[in-house]
Enzyme design. Structure first.
Site, PDB file in Angstrom:
ATOM      1  CD  GLU A  44      21.364  52.948  53.533  1.00  0.00           C
ATOM      2  OE1 GLU A  44      21.398  53.041  54.758  1.00  0.00           O
ATOM      3  OE2 GLU A  44      20.724  53.731  52.800  1.00  0.00           O
ATOM      4  CG  LEU A 127      41.697  39.565  48.517  1.00  0.00           C
ATOM      5  CD1 LEU A 127      40.305  39.208  48.027  1.00  0.00           C
ATOM      6  CD2 LEU A 127      42.483  38.291  48.782  1.00  0.00           C
ATOM      7  CE  LYS A 131      42.274  42.565  34.190  1.00  0.00           C
ATOM      8  NZ  LYS A 131      42.097  41.136  34.528  1.00  0.00           N
ATOM      9  CE  LYS A 143      43.748  44.966  44.035  1.00  0.00           C
ATOM     10  NZ  LYS A 143      42.904  45.029  45.266  1.00  0.00           N
ATOM     11  CB  SER A 175      33.858  37.634  40.527  1.00  0.00           C
ATOM     12  OG  SER A 175      34.619  38.066  39.441  1.00  0.00           O
ATOM     13  NE  ARG A 176      29.800  42.901  43.163  1.00  0.00           N
ATOM     14  CZ  ARG A 176      29.613  44.092  43.679  1.00  0.00           C
ATOM     15  NH1 ARG A 176      28.407  44.577  43.787  1.00  0.00           N
ATOM     16  NH2 ARG A 176      30.625  44.805  44.108  1.00  0.00           N
TER      17      ARG A 176
HETATM   18  N1  LIG Z   1      36.861  39.329  40.827  1.00  0.00           N
HETATM   19  C1  LIG Z   1      37.984  39.009  40.261  1.00  0.00           C
HETATM   20  O1  LIG Z   1      38.015  38.431  39.162  1.00  0.00           O
HETATM   21  C2  LIG Z   1      39.280  39.317  40.969  1.00  0.00           C
HETATM   22  C3  LIG Z   1      40.469  38.769  40.457  1.00  0.00           C
HETATM   23  C4  LIG Z   1      41.661  39.034  41.108  1.00  0.00           C
HETATM   24  C5  LIG Z   1      41.650  39.844  42.220  1.00  0.00           C
HETATM   25  N2  LIG Z   1      40.509  40.391  42.692  1.00  0.00           N
HETATM   26  C6  LIG Z   1      40.562  41.268  43.867  1.00  0.00           C
HETATM   27  O2  LIG Z   1      39.770  40.685  44.875  1.00  0.00           O
HETATM   28  C7  LIG Z   1      39.185  41.704  45.679  1.00  0.00           C
HETATM   29  C8  LIG Z   1      37.705  41.453  45.848  1.00  0.00           C
HETATM   30  O3  LIG Z   1      37.109  41.426  44.583  1.00  0.00           O
HETATM   31  P1  LIG Z   1      35.567  41.110  44.405  1.00  0.00           P
HETATM   32  O4  LIG Z   1      35.431  40.365  43.124  1.00  0.00           O
HETATM   33  O5  LIG Z   1      35.005  40.550  45.655  1.00  0.00           O
HETATM   34  O6  LIG Z   1      35.027  42.603  44.185  1.00  0.00           O
HETATM   35  P2  LIG Z   1      33.525  43.132  44.241  1.00  0.00           P
HETATM   36  O7  LIG Z   1      32.566  42.001  44.140  1.00  0.00           O
HETATM   37  O8  LIG Z   1      33.430  44.253  43.260  1.00  0.00           O
HETATM   38  O9  LIG Z   1      33.401  43.716  45.711  1.00  0.00           O
HETATM   39  C9  LIG Z   1      34.093  44.873  46.102  1.00  0.00           C
HETATM   40  C10 LIG Z   1      33.732  45.160  47.543  1.00  0.00           C
HETATM   41  O10 LIG Z   1      34.463  46.310  47.971  1.00  0.00           O
HETATM   42  C11 LIG Z   1      33.548  47.247  48.546  1.00  0.00           C
HETATM   43  N3  LIG Z   1      34.105  48.581  48.336  1.00  0.00           N
HETATM   44  C12 LIG Z   1      34.364  49.199  47.162  1.00  0.00           C
HETATM   45  N4  LIG Z   1      34.888  50.409  47.392  1.00  0.00           N
HETATM   46  C13 LIG Z   1      34.958  50.543  48.743  1.00  0.00           C
HETATM   47  C14 LIG Z   1      35.423  51.569  49.599  1.00  0.00           C
HETATM   48  N5  LIG Z   1      35.910  52.729  49.109  1.00  0.00           N
HETATM   49  N6  LIG Z   1      35.369  51.376  50.930  1.00  0.00           N
HETATM   50  C15 LIG Z   1      34.880  50.231  51.447  1.00  0.00           C
HETATM   51  N7  LIG Z   1      34.425  49.227  50.692  1.00  0.00           N
HETATM   52  C16 LIG Z   1      34.466  49.383  49.347  1.00  0.00           C
HETATM   53  C17 LIG Z   1      32.214  46.988  47.853  1.00  0.00           C
HETATM   54  O11 LIG Z   1      31.094  47.367  48.625  1.00  0.00           O
HETATM   55  P3  LIG Z   1      30.478  48.857  48.576  1.00  0.00           P
HETATM   56  O12 LIG Z   1      30.384  49.205  47.134  1.00  0.00           O
HETATM   57  O13 LIG Z   1      29.182  48.717  49.274  1.00  0.00           O
HETATM   58  O14 LIG Z   1      31.421  49.706  49.329  1.00  0.00           O
HETATM   59  C18 LIG Z   1      32.263  45.459  47.791  1.00  0.00           C
HETATM   60  O15 LIG Z   1      31.891  44.918  49.037  1.00  0.00           O
HETATM   61  C19 LIG Z   1      39.550  43.037  45.033  1.00  0.00           C
HETATM   62  O16 LIG Z   1      40.638  43.593  45.741  1.00  0.00           O
HETATM   63  C20 LIG Z   1      40.002  42.661  43.640  1.00  0.00           C
HETATM   64  O17 LIG Z   1      40.983  43.550  43.168  1.00  0.00           O
HETATM   65  C21 LIG Z   1      39.307  40.130  42.089  1.00  0.00           C
END
Ligand SMILES: NC(=O)c1ccc[n+]([C@@H]2O[C@H](COP(=O)([O-])OP(=O)(O)OC[C@H]3O[C@@H](n4cnc5c(N)ncnc54)[C@H](OP(=O)(O)O)[C@@H]3O)[C@@H](O)[C@H]2O)c1
Length: 336
Positions: A44, A127, A131, A143, A175-176
């Site tokens: 939240e 997405l 990996k 994934k 990214s985070r």
């Molecule tokens: N960042 C990278 O370098 C990268 C590279 C390649 C692919 N990706 C893919 O891109 C996607 C987005 O990545 P991102 O960097 O935006 O990740 P992120 O910043 O860690 O955000 C993850 C999001 O998912 C939510 N979340 C986590 N567990 C959840 C659950 N059980 N139910 C509902 N919401 C949930 C989190 O919010 P809450 O914790 O509040 O639920 C947050 O909003 C992912 O699928 C990742 O595998 C990322």
């Protein structure tokens, strides 16, 4: 990014408060005219903070977990397009808590698919990550399983039903939890030389804006069943160290569990069913769908692809395009 496809439509982003979701929402509100954008996530506080930033009347915020199918089904009522971005994505955390990662990344993916089909959602993009190609860690393995679920879901949804595709890309700059904010923090604390797991390490490199643009474009391109892979540059870890700290001096700390020296986005084993387009690749489904009329070498935007060749592999170490130290510094300045 401009997509008239979203005008007057309702979009839902699982993980909408994450790095990708935030930027996706901001770009959609700036460049499109959607009826509603629903952010679906658990925490939240993150939603509260996002609400302060995005006050547009189209915004809706749903607290919910992708592990909760009933909540997802309720959230997806009257939704046209879904981006599935929610995931657990920290490699070490997944190694230590494998079942938690499976519950979110695999069971959650199936729940998203079921909720989309039940609500007649038109198109869905999930997405994925480099990996997931020939995975060596649990995060990548979950994934990969998720990718397989989304590709196969086109078979369950039936003719005229929901269409599912996957977008797979590499490290998102800044990214985070990624290396750039980590190095920035260390530099701020004066903790140098910067740590490096292996001097030869390379990674694919994409900005959030490029990732968002690619996802939006693929909503327009998709037939259903594709894994879309963008053509993006690679970086050498020592070039990143130099770009951020001004010197190549570093501390070797050794490869971490589940870490690769180079990442792969399109493995050689999948080359025989992969296509090259001007700015991206498509891994076409290995399975045959009931709709055999789909011709993946011409997408819905009428762009034409050609086979990549049987020995082809898209690997961050052999990528012909590497960013220079200067380009990395420029990117760093622009994106963070
Ligand atoms: N960042 C990278 O370098 C990268 C590279 C390649 C692919 N990706 C893919 O891109 C996607 C987005 O990545 P991102 O960097 O935006 O990740 P992120 O910043 O860690 O955000 C993850 C999001 O998912 C939510 N979340 C986590 N567990 C959840 C659950 N059980 N139910 C509902 N919401 C949930 C989190 O919010 P809450 O914790 O509040 O639920 C947050 O909003 C992912 O699928 C990742 O595998 C990322």
């Amino acid at each position: 990014m401009v997509s008239e496809m979203f005008d007057g439509r309702t979009l839902l982003v699982t993980g909408g408060t994450g790095s990708f979701g935030y930027r996706f929402v901001s770009q959609c509100l700036r460049l499109c005219n959607p009826k509603k954008i629903i952010v679906y996530s658990r925490d939240e506080l993150k939603q509260f903070e996002m609400q302060q930033q995005f006050t547009h009347p189209a915004m809706r915020y749903f607290l919910g977990d992708v592990r909760d199918k009933h909540r997802l089904k309720a959230a997806m009522r009257d939704v046209d397009f879904v981006v599935h971005a929610a995931a657990l994505k920290q490699v070490p955390a997944a190694e230590y808590n494998p079942n938690e990662c499976i519950k979110t990344n695999i069971n959650g993916a199936q729940n998203v698919i079921d909720a989309c089909i039940e609500n007649g959602v038109k198109r869905v993009i999930a997405l994925s990550t480099d990996k997931a190609a020939n995975p060596v860690n649990l995060y990548g393995a979950t994934k990969l399983a998720s990718d397989k679920l989304f590709v196969a879901a086109n078979n369950i949804s039936g003719a005229g039903g929901t269409r599912f595709a996957v977008v797979r890309y590499g490290n998102v700059v800044g990214s985070r939890g990624s290396v750039v904010p980590f190095y920035r923090q260390l530099l701020k604390q004066g903790k140098t030389p910067l740590p490096v797991t292996h001097e030869g390490m390379t990674r694919f490199w994409i900005t959030l804006d490029q990732g968002v643009d690619f996802v939006v474009k693929n909503f327009q391109r998709m037939h259903g069943g594709e894994i879309f892979v963008p053509k993006i540059p690679s970086i050498r870890i020592l070039d990143l160290v130099e770009a951020m700290s001004g010197v190549r001096e570093h501390d070797i700390i050794g490869i971490r569990p589940g870490e690769k020296l180079h990442e792969v986005m399109l493995p050689e084993e999948m080359a025989h069913h992969s296509l090259e387009f001007e700015d991206h690749y498509v891994i076409t489904p290995a399975i045959k769908f009931f709709d055999k009329s789909i011709s993946y070498n011409v997408n819905k935007l009428n762009e034409t692809g050609k086979p990549v060749g049987d020995k082809f592999e898209y690997n961050s170490g052999t990528n012909p395009h590497f960013l220079t130290v200067r380009e990395l510094q420029e990117l760093d300045r622009l994106t963070l």
